[in-house]
Design an enzyme around this catalytic site. Structure first.
Site, mmCIF file in Angstrom:
data_model
loop_
_atom_site.group_PDB
_atom_site.id
_atom_site.type_symbol
_atom_site.label_atom_id
_atom_site.label_comp_id
_atom_site.label_asym_id
_atom_site.label_seq_id
_atom_site.Cartn_x
_atom_site.Cartn_y
_atom_site.Cartn_z
ATOM 1 N N GLY A 46 -12.900 64.890 46.736
ATOM 2 C CA GLY A 46 -12.816 66.281 47.171
ATOM 3 C C GLY A 46 -11.401 66.807 46.994
ATOM 4 O O GLY A 46 -10.831 67.429 47.885
ATOM 5 N N HIS A 47 -10.843 66.529 45.808
ATOM 6 C CA HIS A 47 -9.512 67.017 45.492
ATOM 7 C C HIS A 47 -9.278 66.878 43.983
ATOM 8 O O HIS A 47 -10.062 66.229 43.286
ATOM 9 C CB HIS A 47 -8.436 66.248 46.276
ATOM 10 C CG HIS A 47 -8.446 64.784 46.031
ATOM 11 N ND1 HIS A 47 -8.942 63.865 46.924
ATOM 12 C CD2 HIS A 47 -8.042 64.051 44.967
ATOM 13 C CE1 HIS A 47 -8.826 62.661 46.439
ATOM 14 N NE2 HIS A 47 -8.282 62.741 45.239
ATOM 15 N N ALA A 48 -8.209 67.489 43.517
ATOM 16 C CA ALA A 48 -7.733 67.282 42.145
ATOM 17 C C ALA A 48 -6.273 66.840 42.244
ATOM 18 O O ALA A 48 -5.699 66.809 43.331
ATOM 19 C CB ALA A 48 -7.865 68.570 41.340
#
Ligand code: TYD
Length: 143
Positions: A46-48
């Site tokens: 749930g991130h980049a």
């Protein structure tokens, strides 16, 4: 999306996979981490990342990876210990559908750095849609 199929060195004793940086892995590996005992129904990630490149290998069991470049989303199953999924920088990722025995190993191009995370999805979308992400990466990443 690049899924590597590594070459196992198999013989009658079993299988062995060896990974060398800049040969099997397209970057210098500075960090290795792995997830196991993941609870049922959990979604991780749930991130980049602004700079970080990774290879994800489910070395035991199975899981699924959702990759999102801001334009299209793909779900890639990881089910074999000889498969590696390359995840570039500026790519939103989620890991889910872990089997109870799953061990997901990550080879990473950088040390852990909270400042490299993009944790807000709208911020991520703005970065990639404005084309800022590419120049940002080129400016601040040594890639
Ligand atoms: P987290 O970022 O929540 O993992 P995921 O992206 O898979 O959901 O990381 C969980 C914890 O582990 C958090 O306290 C940060 C820590 N951590 C490290 O110390 N080093 C690392 O290399 C990573 C990936 C996480």
């Amino acid at each position: 999306m690049i899924k590597y199929v590594f070459q196992p060195h198999g013989d009658d004793r079993g299988q062995l996979v060896a990974l060398e940086e800049f040969k099997d892995i397209p970057f210098r590996v500075k960090r290795v981490y792995y997830m196991y005992d993941t609870a049922a129904g959990v979604t991780r990630g749930g991130h980049a990342h602004k700079c970080l490149q990774q290879i994800l290998i489910c070395i035991h069991g199975s899981c699924k990876i959702r990759l999102d470049n801001g334009k299209e989303k793909k779900v890639i199953p990881l089910e074999k210990p000889y498969e590696g999924l390359y995840v570039a920088n500026n790519m939103w990722r989620e890991m889910f559908d872990f089997s109870p025995d799953a061990v997901l190993m990550v080879l990473a191009s950088e040390l852990y750095d909270e400042a490299d995370y993009i944790r807000n999805y709208d911020t991520f979308l703005n970065l990639v849609k404005n084309g800022d992400a590419v120049s940002t990466a080129e400016e601040i990443c040594r890639i």
